[in-house]
Design an enzyme around this catalytic site. Structure first.
Site, PDB file in Angstrom:
ATOM      1  N   GLU A   3       5.634  16.848  16.248  1.00 36.32           N
ATOM      2  CA  GLU A   3       6.227  16.702  14.941  1.00 36.32           C
ATOM      3  C   GLU A   3       5.474  17.628  14.003  1.00 36.32           C
ATOM      4  O   GLU A   3       4.341  17.285  13.736  1.00 36.32           O
ATOM      5  CB  GLU A   3       6.250  15.245  14.578  1.00 36.32           C
ATOM      6  N   GLY A  24       5.491   5.583   8.650  1.00 38.71           N
ATOM      7  CA  GLY A  24       4.542   6.592   8.537  1.00 38.71           C
ATOM      8  C   GLY A  24       4.385   7.283   9.807  1.00 38.71           C
ATOM      9  O   GLY A  24       5.145   7.469  10.616  1.00 38.71           O
ATOM     10  N   SER A  25       2.998   7.846  10.473  1.00 39.31           N
ATOM     11  CA  SER A  25       2.982   8.596  11.382  1.00 39.31           C
ATOM     12  C   SER A  25       2.700   7.469  12.338  1.00 39.31           C
ATOM     13  O   SER A  25       2.360   6.613  12.421  1.00 39.31           O
ATOM     14  CB  SER A  25       1.678   9.570  11.302  1.00 39.31           C
ATOM     15  N   LYS A  63       0.742  -1.178  -0.046  1.00 38.02           N
ATOM     16  CA  LYS A  63      -0.057  -0.091  -0.028  1.00 38.02           C
ATOM     17  C   LYS A  63       0.911   1.121   0.002  1.00 38.02           C
ATOM     18  O   LYS A  63       1.455   1.594   1.041  1.00 38.02           O
ATOM     19  CB  LYS A  63      -1.015   0.239   1.203  1.00 38.02           C
ATOM     20  N   GLU A  76       8.500   2.247  11.493  1.00 40.64           N
ATOM     21  CA  GLU A  76       9.241   3.193  11.961  1.00 40.64           C
ATOM     22  C   GLU A  76       8.182   4.639  11.761  1.00 40.64           C
ATOM     23  O   GLU A  76       7.653   4.658  10.652  1.00 40.64           O
ATOM     24  CB  GLU A  76      10.295   3.503  10.985  1.00 40.64           C
ATOM     25  N   CYS A 109      11.575  12.180   8.178  1.00 40.74           N
ATOM     26  CA  CYS A 109      11.336  11.702   9.731  1.00 40.74           C
ATOM     27  C   CYS A 109      12.652  12.035  10.513  1.00 40.74           C
ATOM     28  O   CYS A 109      12.359  12.273  11.845  1.00 40.74           O
ATOM     29  CB  CYS A 109      10.888  10.428   9.902  1.00 40.74           C
TER      30      CYS A 109
END
Length: 538
Positions: free
Chosen positions: A422, A261-262, A209, A289, A323
């Site tokens: 963030e 991702g988040s 995805k 991560e 990131c």
């Protein structure tokens, strides 16, 4: 099994695209070709193109009026077909000799590094709004992922148990039983290519995805893999919505999740898996991560020019959408005037605009949602002048693309919103601390956020470096001394963090690959016992 030498990093041989070079001319021609040829991008299931009719437009971040193409999204029917094709492919792929699997990715790496390089660099620049330099390090990292993962897998397969008298012991390094879901981010083409292929290299099958904003560049990766000989169904390219994905995550043959991702999304996915854990054939492996609130921490002995230069590189390259990007800085009072002078002189020299203009330093942030989020933090800072002072930048312009100026803010509150959350944009918040509060401020840095991804210390004093390395031991999974906290190189700085930054299963390193393997120990007795009685029985 043959001997395999450790690969050399493609990241050490980047193309510079200098003025007048043939590489620059080829790149400019390819950028123009991309401009003129919008594409219709299907799903790829079982090696076949699937046009679902449910499409989204792909816009260029630095020119939102420009259409890269339309991408077809997978629904529940396509996901069912993807699972079916993956499980069908698993039967042969999971039992294929590992070197036959590895050869696919070795070929893909060599193709990407040579004959497909310019095409993919142009796609990265256009789709992700990266400069040629940022696109080069991104592409080189995927080349390195594929080459080094083959090397590490070779090393893992050679790892075998000890032998005893009268017995033969061996590990059968099996892939997992079922399929893996890889959920990849928008900001790194290389991570998008690594997350589905690291498990696949180990003999697993994958539903991939990709992030919706970068479907153009990611689709080219999938095409390249098929061209390199990846069998149909081993990796299925299925951009899908969260609602449809819940069904996939609850499938009894889900064997793992590979995610970048988040934090909020990762938490939701893990909770979905956790709520269904009794229904799976095996406990799914969860590797993730997420984000970071990455720091640069300066001691009074630091070089202020080196500190300033690395604040700019670490905070503003790729528009701060890493990131690992520097987002908060701690500077002692004795250094601040020199550092501030440097920033005021250099930040205005950073040019921002379309990345096809090779004179620009920065492009745009990825989409309108990211633009609005970053602008919200800047508006918050402006509305709280008692806490924040806007020193440089702060401008936002979405009239044509999603542009945010490189921004430096000073804060009086080291635990405030801009020091803890963030932002994922080109915004650095600086806290100036008393020189005699070095250790106290190091502890503050460690305790300020829930993230622990990357961080850097700048100092000339070796004792100060040792103190920071000790007190910040758990504050960053990748810790840098006198360098920016970005730019990890595969094999040299394996990447990942802990706390709310992820599971720290270092990408591009052997321990990540072991998460996608399930070793079976086999013991063979050469001379079986013929008497059941033990000697003590007489």
């Amino acid at each position: 099994m043959w001997k395999m030498d450790r690969p050399k990093n493609d990241a050490d041989a980047l193309v510079t695209y200098g003025p007048g070079s043939p590489e620059r001319e080829r790149l400019l021609a390819e950028l123009e070709r991309v401009r003129k040829t919008p594409l219709e991008l299907p799903c790829l299931i079982g090696g076949e193109k699937v046009y679902t009719g449910k499409t989204i437009p792909l816009r260029v971040p630095h020119d939102a009026t420009r259409l890269l193409g339309n991408a077809h999204l997978a629904g529940s029917r396509e996901l069912e077909a993807a699972v079916e094709n993956a499980l069908k492919a698993w039967k042969d792929w999971s039992t294929a000799p590992w070197y036959q699997r590895a050869a696919v990715f070795q070929r893909a790496a060599d193709m990407l590094a040579t004959v497909r390089r310019t095409e993919h660099i142009a796609a990265i620049m256009t789709n992700l709004s990266k400069t040629p330099f940022e696109a080069e390090i991104d592409l080189a990292e995927l080349v390195d992922f594929w080459r080094f993962n083959v090397f590490y897998l070779h090393e893992i397969y050679q790892e075998q148990p000890l032998q005893g008298q009268g017995e033969i012991n061996r590990f059968d390094w099996r892939p997992l039983e079922g399929f893996i879901v890889a959920v990849t981010p928008f900001n790194f083409y290389s991570i998008a290519g690594n997350l589905p292929t690291a498990p696949a290299m180990c003999g697993n099958v994958v539903l991939w995805k990709p992030a919706k904003s970068v479907l153009y560049a990611n689709y080219l990766i999938m095409e390249l893999l098929l061209e390199a000989g990846l069998p149909p169904g081993v990796v299925n390219y299925v951009p899908f919505s969260s609602a449809d994905g819940a069904t996939v995550l609850r499938h009894p043959l889900l064997s793992g999740l590979h995610f970048t991702g988040s934090y909020a999304t990762f938490l939701t996915l893990w909770q979905t898996i956790g709520s269904s854990v009794e229904h799976y054939r095996s406990f799914p492996r969860v590797v993730g991560e997420t984000g970071g609130k990455d720091f640069i921490f300066a001691h009074a002995s630091a070089d202020p020019i080196a500190l300033g230069a690395n604040l700019l590189r670490g905070g503003f390259e790729l528009q701060g959408q890493k990131c690992s990007a520097a987002s908060r800085a701690y500077v002692p009072e004795s250094l601040w005037s020199n550092v501030e002078e440097y920033l005021r002189r250099e930040v205005p020299l950073i040019s921002m605009g379309p990345v096809e203009d090779l004179g620009n330093t920065m492009g745009a942030v990825i989409d309108e949602e990211a633009f609005r989020k970053i602008k919200g933090y800047l508006d918050y800072a402006r509305n709280h002048p008692e806490e924040y002072t806007l020193l440089l930048g702060g401008g936002c312009d979405d009239r044509k693309g999603w542009f945010v100026e490189p921004t430096v803010i000073r804060t009086s509150n080291p635990r405030g919103k801009l020091m803890t959350e963030e932002i994922f944009g080109p915004v650095i918040t600086v806290y100036v601390y008393p020189d005699d509060a070095y250790e106290e401020t190091l502890r503050l840095c460690d305790a300020t956020t829930e993230y622990a991804l990357t961080g850097a210390v700048f100092a000339g004093d070796r004792a100060a470096i040792a103190t920071a390395e000790c007190l910040l031991r758990h504050a960053a999974g990748n810790f840098y001394i006198n360098d920016k906290p970005t730019g990890a190189v595969v094999g040299r700085q394996p990447f990942g963090g802990s706390r709310h930054s992820g599971t720290n299963d270092k990408a591009g390193f052997w321990n990540n690959l072991t998460r996608w393997l399930s070793p079976r120990n086999i013991k063979e007795t050469t001379v079986p016992a013929t008497n059941w009685r033990r000697p003590f029985l007489g």
